[in-house]
Design an enzyme around this catalytic site. Structure first.
Site, PDB file in Angstrom:
ATOM      1  N   GLU A 165       0.787  -1.242   0.000  1.00  0.00           N
ATOM      2  CA  GLU A 165       0.000   0.000   0.000  1.00  0.00           C
ATOM      3  C   GLU A 165       0.816   1.286   0.000  1.00  0.00           C
ATOM      4  OE1 GLU A 165      -2.813   0.041   3.214  1.00  0.00           O
ATOM      5  OE2 GLU A 165      -4.138  -1.350   2.209  1.00  0.00           O
ATOM      6  N   GLU A 374      -5.844  -8.598   0.781  1.00  0.00           N
ATOM      7  CA  GLU A 374      -6.508  -8.307   2.059  1.00  0.00           C
ATOM      8  C   GLU A 374      -7.980  -8.038   1.772  1.00  0.00           C
ATOM      9  OE1 GLU A 374      -4.857  -5.208   4.608  1.00  0.00           O
ATOM     10  OE2 GLU A 374      -2.832  -5.836   4.083  1.00  0.00           O
TER      11      GLU A 374
HETATM   12  C1  BG6 Z   1      -4.753  -2.246   5.393  1.00  0.00           C
HETATM   13  C2  BG6 Z   1      -3.412  -2.511   6.011  1.00  0.00           C
HETATM   14  O1  BG6 Z   1      -4.757  -1.026   4.780  1.00  0.00           O
HETATM   15  O2  BG6 Z   1      -5.835  -2.133   6.265  1.00  0.00           O
HETATM   16  C3  BG6 Z   1      -3.441  -3.303   7.307  1.00  0.00           C
HETATM   17  O3  BG6 Z   1      -2.578  -3.143   5.077  1.00  0.00           O
HETATM   18  C4  BG6 Z   1      -4.562  -2.770   8.188  1.00  0.00           C
HETATM   19  O4  BG6 Z   1      -2.186  -3.211   7.910  1.00  0.00           O
HETATM   20  C5  BG6 Z   1      -5.871  -2.946   7.429  1.00  0.00           C
HETATM   21  O5  BG6 Z   1      -4.622  -3.370   9.450  1.00  0.00           O
HETATM   22  C6  BG6 Z   1      -7.086  -2.507   8.201  1.00  0.00           C
HETATM   23  O6  BG6 Z   1      -6.939  -1.195   8.635  1.00  0.00           O
HETATM   24  P1  BG6 Z   1      -7.189  -0.792  10.158  1.00  0.00           P
HETATM   25  O7  BG6 Z   1      -6.811   0.620  10.283  1.00  0.00           O
HETATM   26  O8  BG6 Z   1      -8.610  -1.038  10.412  1.00  0.00           O
HETATM   27  O9  BG6 Z   1      -6.287  -1.698  10.953  1.00  0.00           O
END
Ligand code: BG6
Length: 477
Positions: A165, A374
């Site tokens: 990212e 993800e």
């Molecule tokens: C992604 C990241 O953008 O979102 C992760 O790669 C992150 O590291 C995930 O945990 C969810 O975001 P957040 O802020 O809810 O933890």
């Protein structure tokens, strides 16, 4: 487009789950590990620190056994740069041993490792020495680290991600970027984008030289932007958001192209972002095998006059709906809510069809296979009688997998899908309040408690999904 025939996921599809080192490992000063920018940052915020998190460092065998039991096909994890090069320069073999053990343990259960080389945590020493990603010096240090990963793990690791990212890293500079207060924010953003894109391009080439049968790409955040209305002004605003926020950096690595209206926008503000011929040559030489992205939600944009005051995007830090800060970028776009979609408690829209839309956009634009590395739902989870019932997460994942299968029906070459996250990890903006895991980690922000693992209902749901290779849509053929 509606299909008359439902296609199955290909055999060997990578059904996975993911984590990132600083959010899951803990042991932040053990076995010679140096401090990262994330160790420093999270040591001072309100939620948590990186000292223990889910303690994966000591419990990886237990966690990987749970992956094995589930039938997980692939596990995506990141390598903590500071375990391998604690100060960014000096090798620490103990760090290599740790990841060797993880990889070997995964292979014992036939789980394909996917390694993210960089996921937000660089050595704090490099931040102090020259300002981290703002400096070209980072390229040599990153490549040294990447080379070590390829040489040490390449005999067993065949799937690689260069940087996670880079577009979010520059969008949220205080949270994950290592921003330098005395540098103009636009200048910082564009220079970091340049440095990271060059790192990705060079690491992709290096990987192909060292590991002949490896597949490698960069990963981005991609929440496609929809226009707030059918007014052409809003349509253009959504195009601006997609182009400036996401496509600009992707285009560098995947098309060796600098978007002319992004160049013009900065030129009008006195910033020359044009890359040198030498930089472009590096980008042109790069041959990524796939493009990867993290998909959680979609955005909405509306037109935004030049005279508006600028507002940087913010996070919902409370978990109460309605407290997110939408960005305002004068002359480009301003963010707004989407009344057509439900939202999580942290104001992220829930938009399964957006996954199919985003796949179409990226496959169309870059014409390489795609990986969703993800996808998941951040929620408050509760333990009741020793169990965690999370129907909301099952619903979220199920609907996204259905859309993924429709994208396969559309003819898109998708190689993998990774749930964020396998165990509960420390959220980047909300600590342990906001949980994503298929496996619950019994701890709070203020106390690590016993760190007991409890498989959530979603863990068992995913286990069943894997048995049918993800094919959950009706078969009508
Ligand atoms: C992604 C990241 O953008 O979102 C992760 O790669 C992150 O590291 C995930 O945990 C969810 O975001 P957040 O802020 O809810 O933890």
């Amino acid at each position: 487009m509606e299909h008359r025939k439902i296609h199955s996921f290909p055999e060997g599809f990578l059904w996975g789950a993911a984590t990132a080192a600083y959010q899951v490992e803990g042991a932040y000063r053990e076995d010679g590990k140096g401090l990262s920018n994330q160790d420093i940052l999270n040591g001072t915020n309100a939620f948590h620190d990186t000292a223990v998190t889910a303690d994966f460092y000591h419990r990886y065998k237990e966690d990987i056994a749970l992956m094995g039991e589930m039938g997980l096909k692939s596990f995506r994890f990141s390598v903590a740069w500071t375990r391998i090069y604690p100060d960014g320069k000096t090798l620490n073999r103990k760090g290599i041993e740790f990841y060797d053990d993880i990889i070997n343990e995964l292979l014992k259960y036939n789980i394909e490792p996917m390694v993210t080389i960089y996921h937000f945590d660089h050595p704090y020493e490099l931040q102090k020495a020259y300002g981290g990603w703002y400096s070209d010096c980072m390229i040599e240090d990153y490549l040294r680290f990447a080379r070590t990963c390829f040489e040490e793990f390449g005999d067993r690791v065949k799937y690689w991600l260069t940087i996670c990212e880079q577009n979010n890293i520059v969008l949220y500079p205080d949270l994950i970027g290592g921003y330098l207060e005395d540098v103009d924010i636009d200048t910082w953003r564009m220079q970091v984008t340049r440095v990271m894109s060059l790192c990705s391009a060079k690491a992709i080439n290096m990987c192909h030289e060292i590991i002949k049968d490896a597949k490698i790409g960069a990963s981005y955040s991609f929440p496609p932007s929809y226009p707030a209305s059918s007014s052409p002004d809003d349509v253009l605003a959504a195009m601006n958001e997609n182009d400036f926020r996401d496509f600009y950096g992707m285009d560098l690595v995947y098309r060796a192209r600098q978007n002319p209206w992004v160049i013009r926008y900065y030129e009008e503000r006195g910033i020359d972002i044009r890359l040198t011929e030498e930089d472009m040559e590096i980008l042109r030489s790069c041959r990524p095998d796939f493009i990867a992205y993290n998909y959680y939600r979609t955005n909405v944009a509306k037109g935004c006059p030049l005279e508006s005051g600028q507002i940087q995007p913010g996070f919902n830090l409370t978990g109460k709906k309605g407290s997110i800060t939408y960005p305002v970028f004068p002359g480009l776009y301003q963010g707004t809510g989407n009344a057509a979609l439900e939202k999580s408690d942290w104001d992220w829209t829930i938009d399964p069809e957006g996954l199919r839309i985003s796949l179409r956009m990226l496959y169309d634009r870059y014409a390489v296979p795609v990986m969703i590395v993800e996808n998941g739902l951040g929620a408050y989870d509760q333990v009741e009688d020793g169990k965690v019932h999370d129907p909301y997460r099952i619903e979220y994942l199920k609907k996204h997998v259905e859309q993924l299968q429709l994208a396969v029906c559309d003819g898109i070459e998708v190689w993998g899908y990774y749930v964020w996250s396998f165990v509960d990890v420390m959220s980047t903006s909300n600590g342990y309040n906001k949980r994503y895991g298929l496996v619950y980690v019994d701890r709070t922000d203020s106390s690590p408690k016993e760190l007991k693992r409890i498989c959530k209902d979603s863990y068992y749901w995913y286990q069943e999904l894997l048995k049918v290779n993800g094919n959950i849509l009706d078969r009508r053929e």
